[in-house]
Design a protein around this motif. Structure first.
Motif, PDB file in Angstrom:
ATOM      1  N   GLU A  75      -9.684  65.338  -9.238  1.00  0.00           N
ATOM      2  CA  GLU A  75      -8.436  64.597  -9.109  1.00  0.00           C
ATOM      3  C   GLU A  75      -7.229  65.526  -9.025  1.00  0.00           C
ATOM      4  OE1 GLU A  75      -7.598  63.465 -13.711  1.00  0.00           O
ATOM      5  OE2 GLU A  75      -9.195  62.419 -12.669  1.00  0.00           O
ATOM      6  N   TYR A  76      -7.255  66.632  -9.736  1.00  0.00           N
ATOM      7  CA  TYR A  76      -6.128  67.546  -9.703  1.00  0.00           C
ATOM      8  C   TYR A  76      -6.126  68.383  -8.425  1.00  0.00           C
ATOM      9  CZ  TYR A  76      -5.869  66.416 -14.641  1.00  0.00           C
ATOM     10  OH  TYR A  76      -5.783  65.755 -15.824  1.00  0.00           O
ATOM     11  N   GLN A  77      -7.307  68.639  -7.882  1.00  0.00           N
ATOM     12  CA  GLN A  77      -7.368  69.482  -6.701  1.00  0.00           C
ATOM     13  C   GLN A  77      -6.762  68.782  -5.488  1.00  0.00           C
ATOM     14  OE1 GLN A  77     -11.339  70.967  -6.282  1.00  0.00           O
ATOM     15  NE2 GLN A  77     -11.219  72.140  -8.171  1.00  0.00           N
ATOM     16  N   GLU A  78      -6.864  67.459  -5.409  1.00  0.00           N
ATOM     17  CA  GLU A  78      -6.222  66.724  -4.322  1.00  0.00           C
ATOM     18  C   GLU A  78      -4.706  66.858  -4.407  1.00  0.00           C
ATOM     19  OE1 GLU A  78      -7.533  65.265  -1.668  1.00  0.00           O
ATOM     20  OE2 GLU A  78      -9.477  65.989  -2.339  1.00  0.00           O
ATOM     21  N   ALA A  79      -4.181  66.753  -5.622  1.00  0.00           N
ATOM     22  CA  ALA A  79      -2.736  66.910  -5.809  1.00  0.00           C
ATOM     23  C   ALA A  79      -2.300  68.323  -5.447  1.00  0.00           C
ATOM     24  CB  ALA A  79      -2.358  66.589  -7.255  1.00  0.00           C
ATOM     25  N   MET A  80      -3.136  69.298  -5.773  1.00  0.00           N
ATOM     26  CA  MET A  80      -2.798  70.678  -5.462  1.00  0.00           C
ATOM     27  C   MET A  80      -2.786  70.907  -3.954  1.00  0.00           C
ATOM     28  SD  MET A  80      -4.202  74.062  -7.358  1.00  0.00           S
ATOM     29  CE  MET A  80      -5.751  74.272  -6.562  1.00  0.00           C
ATOM     30  N   ARG A  81      -3.732  70.329  -3.230  1.00  0.00           N
ATOM     31  CA  ARG A  81      -3.745  70.459  -1.770  1.00  0.00           C
ATOM     32  C   ARG A  81      -2.512  69.815  -1.148  1.00  0.00           C
ATOM     33  NH1 ARG A  81      -9.544  68.657  -1.635  1.00  0.00           N
ATOM     34  NH2 ARG A  81     -10.683  70.564  -2.058  1.00  0.00           N
ATOM     35  N   SER A  82      -2.157  68.652  -1.655  1.00  0.00           N
ATOM     36  CA  SER A  82      -0.976  67.956  -1.137  1.00  0.00           C
ATOM     37  C   SER A  82       0.287  68.773  -1.383  1.00  0.00           C
ATOM     38  CB  SER A  82      -0.863  66.592  -1.807  1.00  0.00           C
ATOM     39  OG  SER A  82       0.338  65.972  -1.453  1.00  0.00           O
ATOM     40  N   LEU A  83       0.405  69.326  -2.587  1.00  0.00           N
ATOM     41  CA  LEU A  83       1.581  70.142  -2.886  1.00  0.00           C
ATOM     42  C   LEU A  83       1.618  71.414  -2.058  1.00  0.00           C
ATOM     43  CD1 LEU A  83       2.011  69.817  -6.727  1.00  0.00           C
ATOM     44  CD2 LEU A  83       3.639  69.208  -4.977  1.00  0.00           C
ATOM     45  N   ALA A  84       0.466  71.997  -1.797  1.00  0.00           N
ATOM     46  CA  ALA A  84       0.429  73.204  -0.965  1.00  0.00           C
ATOM     47  C   ALA A  84       0.886  72.889   0.453  1.00  0.00           C
ATOM     48  CB  ALA A  84      -0.974  73.790  -0.953  1.00  0.00           C
ATOM     49  N   GLY A  85       0.472  71.746   0.975  1.00  0.00           N
ATOM     50  CA  GLY A  85       0.912  71.341   2.306  1.00  0.00           C
ATOM     51  C   GLY A  85       2.407  71.091   2.358  1.00  0.00           C
TER      52      GLY A  85
ATOM     53  N   ALA B 192       6.861  75.894  -6.077  1.00  0.00           N
ATOM     54  CA  ALA B 192       5.952  76.993  -6.411  1.00  0.00           C
ATOM     55  C   ALA B 192       5.575  76.963  -7.884  1.00  0.00           C
ATOM     56  CB  ALA B 192       6.597  78.332  -6.056  1.00  0.00           C
ATOM     57  N   HIS B 193       6.557  76.679  -8.747  1.00  0.00           N
ATOM     58  CA  HIS B 193       6.262  76.580 -10.182  1.00  0.00           C
ATOM     59  C   HIS B 193       5.361  75.383 -10.481  1.00  0.00           C
ATOM     60  CE1 HIS B 193       8.680  79.876 -11.583  1.00  0.00           C
ATOM     61  NE2 HIS B 193       9.747  79.429 -10.917  1.00  0.00           N
ATOM     62  N   LEU B 194       5.587  74.280  -9.781  1.00  0.00           N
ATOM     63  CA  LEU B 194       4.745  73.099  -9.967  1.00  0.00           C
ATOM     64  C   LEU B 194       3.314  73.364  -9.519  1.00  0.00           C
ATOM     65  CD1 LEU B 194       4.658  70.149 -10.828  1.00  0.00           C
ATOM     66  CD2 LEU B 194       5.321  69.522  -8.517  1.00  0.00           C
ATOM     67  N   LEU B 195       3.155  74.055  -8.420  1.00  0.00           N
ATOM     68  CA  LEU B 195       1.823  74.406  -7.922  1.00  0.00           C
ATOM     69  C   LEU B 195       1.094  75.325  -8.903  1.00  0.00           C
ATOM     70  CD1 LEU B 195       0.109  73.827  -5.445  1.00  0.00           C
ATOM     71  CD2 LEU B 195       1.009  75.900  -4.418  1.00  0.00           C
ATOM     72  N   GLU B 196       1.820  76.244  -9.487  1.00  0.00           N
ATOM     73  CA  GLU B 196       1.231  77.142 -10.493  1.00  0.00           C
ATOM     74  C   GLU B 196       0.807  76.369 -11.741  1.00  0.00           C
ATOM     75  OE1 GLU B 196       2.864  80.683 -13.336  1.00  0.00           O
ATOM     76  OE2 GLU B 196       3.584  80.648 -11.263  1.00  0.00           O
ATOM     77  N   ALA B 197       1.624  75.401 -12.156  1.00  0.00           N
ATOM     78  CA  ALA B 197       1.290  74.583 -13.328  1.00  0.00           C
ATOM     79  C   ALA B 197       0.043  73.740 -13.069  1.00  0.00           C
ATOM     80  CB  ALA B 197       2.465  73.693 -13.698  1.00  0.00           C
ATOM     81  N   ILE B 198      -0.094  73.187 -11.874  1.00  0.00           N
ATOM     82  CA  ILE B 198      -1.278  72.391 -11.555  1.00  0.00           C
ATOM     83  C   ILE B 198      -2.517  73.281 -11.505  1.00  0.00           C
ATOM     84  CG2 ILE B 198      -2.366  71.015  -9.739  1.00  0.00           C
ATOM     85  CD1 ILE B 198       0.290  69.713  -9.250  1.00  0.00           C
ATOM     86  N   THR B 199      -2.363  74.504 -11.014  1.00  0.00           N
ATOM     87  CA  THR B 199      -3.490  75.443 -11.012  1.00  0.00           C
ATOM     88  C   THR B 199      -3.957  75.724 -12.431  1.00  0.00           C
ATOM     89  OG1 THR B 199      -2.655  76.458  -8.995  1.00  0.00           O
ATOM     90  CG2 THR B 199      -4.240  77.728 -10.272  1.00  0.00           C
TER      91      THR B 199
END
Length: 105
Positions: free
Chosen positions: A32-42, A65-72
């Motif tokens: 579930e988190y990886q989908e959000a991470m892909r969307s944020l990366a796009g 960028a900070h949000l993407l790092e937090a999701i990672t």
């Protein structure tokens, strides 16, 4: 009477261990988190292309960028928790098996 209680405890431990093992696998397998991470990366790539033209977008890009790092980090924590539950469930199942062997002896 004592043997019945010991068997009940071993069965309860085994069921608890299997439950922990299943919960750990579910945590690891859900993405579930990886989908959000892909969307944020796009979205970050789209935002970075706009940041070249507009200086005001730079702050939003930094926030993304900070949000993407937090999701990672969140994904890594979830996988760590799942692995811990799998390990603990396996240990508890082994303990239940050992208890059953001691009862039979």
């Amino acid at each position: 009477m004592t043997t019945t209680i010991q068997i009940g405890m071993a069965i309860t431990l085994f069921i608890t261990g299997i439950g922990m093992l299943i919960c750990g696998l579910v945590i690891i397998m859900t993405r579930e988190y990886q989908e959000a991470m892909r969307s944020l990366a796009g979205q970050s790539s789209r935002l970075s292309s706009k940041a070249l033209a507009d200086i005001g977008v730079q702050a939003a890009l930094d926030g993304a960028a900070h949000l993407l790092e937090a999701i990672t980090r969140l994904v890594q924590t979830a996988i760590g928790t799942g692995a811990f539950l799998c390990l603990l469930g396996t240990i508890i199942c082994g303990l239940a098996f050992w208890m059953m062997m001691m009862i039979g002896a």
